[in-house]
Enzyme design. Structure first.
Site, PDB file in Angstrom:
ATOM      1  N   HIS A  67       0.838  -1.214   0.000  1.00  0.00           N
ATOM      2  CA  HIS A  67       0.000   0.000   0.000  1.00  0.00           C
ATOM      3  C   HIS A  67       0.868   1.257   0.000  1.00  0.00           C
ATOM      4  CE1 HIS A  67      -3.113  -2.839   0.812  1.00  0.00           C
ATOM      5  NE2 HIS A  67      -4.011  -1.893   0.676  1.00  0.00           N
ATOM      6  N   GLN A  85      -4.867   6.961  -6.237  1.00  0.00           N
ATOM      7  CA  GLN A  85      -4.840   8.382  -6.601  1.00  0.00           C
ATOM      8  C   GLN A  85      -6.214   8.992  -6.326  1.00  0.00           C
ATOM      9  OE1 GLN A  85      -2.045  10.062  -8.208  1.00  0.00           O
ATOM     10  NE2 GLN A  85      -3.243  11.834  -7.531  1.00  0.00           N
TER      11      GLN A  85
END
Ligand SMILES: NC(=O)NC1=NC(=O)NC1=O
Length: 170
Positions: A67, A85
């Site tokens: 992550h 994003q």
């Protein structure tokens, strides 16, 4: 997309579509494909969660290490995935003030030093402004407990991404 469409996917299509519901872990989608047919979103996500739960500690820590750090920094190993994003910019982490960003960066560094994986938070389910406070709270948790908490956040992110893909309410 309905579950019949999901069940009709060949391996490549399934991994193309679901390969990033667990951040940068397409192997999990590759494994879950063999569990088809799925009765619905709940059944599908049950298999993603079961794969994570069945991993050895090193594998669970590996999932967390895939992550991105929060606060929208570009990764040393490339850019954020489209999903990350979207989630991070929607949470406004890219717009943190200088002082907030510094505090957040310091806390995330302390967190990673203590636990060996990044702080993971399902941003779409949390108040971004509370993220630094949540990070500071979790920083004090015992490692075994924090691993479970962090994996719980991974599962929340997975649920949201699956719901998006199946066009269902999260
Ligand atoms: N370290 C993280 O918590 N990353 C993320 N949380 C999200 O909700 N999206 C991410 O990319």
């Amino acid at each position: 997309m309905d579950i019949e469409k999901v069940n009709s996917m060949d391996f490549g299509e399934f991994v193309d579509v679901f390969g990033n519901v667990i951040e940068r872990c397409p192997l999990i989608a590759a494994a879950v494909w063999s569990k088809r047919p799925f009765s619905g979103l709940g059944d599908l996500e049950k298999h993603f969660f079961a794969f994570i739960d069945g991993l050895p500690l090193s594998g669970q820590e590996g999932v967390l290490r895939c992550h991105p750090e929060l606060a929208g920094r570009q990764l040393p190993w490339g850019r954020l995935t489209a999903e990350s994003q979207r989630e991070q910019s929607a949470a406004g982490l890219q717009n943190l003030g200088a002082a907030e960003r510094l505090r957040f960066t310091e806390l995330t560094a302390q967190y990673r030093t203590r636990f060996g994986f990044p702080f993971v938070l399902a941003l779409r389910l949390s108040d971004p402004a509370a993220a630094p406070r949540e990070l500071a709270r979790r920083l004090r948790c015992p490692p075994a407990q924090e691993l479970r908490t962090a994996l719980g956040e991974v599962k929340k992110i997975c649920h949201l991404r699956l719901a998006d893909l199946l066009g269902e309410q999260p």
